[in-house]
Enzyme design. Structure first.
Site, PDB file in Angstrom:
ATOM      1  N   ASP A  91       0.837  -1.206   0.000  1.00 46.47           N
ATOM      2  CA  ASP A  91       0.000   0.000   0.000  1.00 46.47           C
ATOM      3  C   ASP A  91       0.874   1.259   0.000  1.00 46.47           C
ATOM      4  O   ASP A  91       0.606   2.207   0.740  1.00 46.47           O
ATOM      5  CB  ASP A  91      -0.946   0.010   1.200  1.00 46.47           C
ATOM      6  CG  ASP A  91      -2.061   1.047   1.062  1.00 46.47           C
ATOM      7  OD1 ASP A  91      -2.404   1.403  -0.091  1.00 46.47           O
ATOM      8  OD2 ASP A  91      -2.593   1.498   2.094  1.00 46.47           O
ATOM      9  N   MET A  92       1.897   1.249  -0.843  1.00 47.87           N
ATOM     10  CA  MET A  92       2.797   2.397  -0.896  1.00 47.87           C
ATOM     11  C   MET A  92       2.118   3.558  -1.606  1.00 47.87           C
ATOM     12  O   MET A  92       1.604   3.415  -2.712  1.00 47.87           O
ATOM     13  CB  MET A  92       4.096   1.992  -1.611  1.00 47.87           C
ATOM     14  CG  MET A  92       5.159   3.080  -1.694  1.00 47.87           C
ATOM     15  SD  MET A  92       5.435   4.007  -0.152  1.00 47.87           S
ATOM     16  CE  MET A  92       5.639   2.697   1.052  1.00 47.87           C
TER      17      MET A  92
END
Length: 235
Positions: A76-77
């Protein structure tokens, strides 16, 4: 907590302790005691110069590379999960969607503007997934626009597009001519729809960012106007 304990890196926020409350048979409350990070997210305060941006990118990529080498993916960058401290250090936060390399998630998880095609289609999550998410993050910082994703517009993590229907993003230099050519090349390499066409590893991304940082610094030192700015907009 498991991932944070497995990866000892200064760029990754540590989780000191897990506190469970309830009976032996049923946990009713769960608390995470996390490292306090005094800073502001990249989303709320993007860097003004290319030198600052590449410094942040390199530190972030190094933290993600450490996760990958330990067998985990962040998954979930995005700019909101990169916190910049007062001294310019980077802390990658929010491991809520992180998982072991090769995990196939039971449902779509990710942030629409940064999600990789394999996340939308629930294929195995690998280091190439973080490379895509990170590339989409860099794209936004440099252009203030998002890459087209595999999610159909307005479907909010429900509908999806086949890979061959995903629009190819415009090069960052087309949206912002100030972006250094090598940086544009790296970002566009990271956001390839086909994982096999992305950089081999996050460590490769880190090494390329290190070279780009040297180019950007040299350009700043030779310029009478100081470090090249990403835009003319006031900070």
């Amino acid at each position: 907590a498991k991932v944070a304990k497995a990866v000892d890196h200064p760029g990754l926020r540590k989780i000191k302790k897990v506190i469970k409350k309830g009976s032996f048979l049923a946990v009713k409350e769960l608390f995470l005691v996390m490292e306090f990070v005094d800073g502001i997210s990249l989303e709320k305060h993007p860097p003004a110069t290319f030198e600052s941006a590449v410094e942040i990118f390199e530190q972030t990529a190094d933290a993600l590379a450490a996760m990958h080498e330990a067998g985990y993916i962040h998954a979930d960058m995005k700019p909101n999960n990169i916190v910049i401290t007062e001294g310019g250090g980077v802390k990658v936060i929010d491991l809520g969607q992180s998982c072991s390399n090769g995990t196939v998630k039971p449902r779509i998880q990710g942030t629409p503007d940064y999600i990789a095609p394999e996340q939308v289609h629930r294929r195995p999550i690998t280091p190439k997934t973080d490379i895509y998410n990170f590339g989409a993050t860099m794209y936004w910082v440099l252009t203030r626009q998002h890459v087209p994703t595999a999610l159909a517009k307005g479907d909010s993590l429900v509908g999806s597009l086949d890979d061959n229907l995903i629009a190819k993003p415009k090069p960052t230099r087309e949206l912002n001519p100030r972006v250094p050519a090598k940086l544009d090349e790296l970002v566009m390499h990271c956001v390839e729809v086909d994982p096999d066409k992305r950089p081999h590893s996050m460590r490769e991304v880190t090494d390329r960012l290190n070279l780009i940082l040297g180019i950007v610094r040299a350009k700043g030192e030779s310029s009478q106007h100081g470090a090249p700015r990403i835009s003319d907009e006031p900070e």
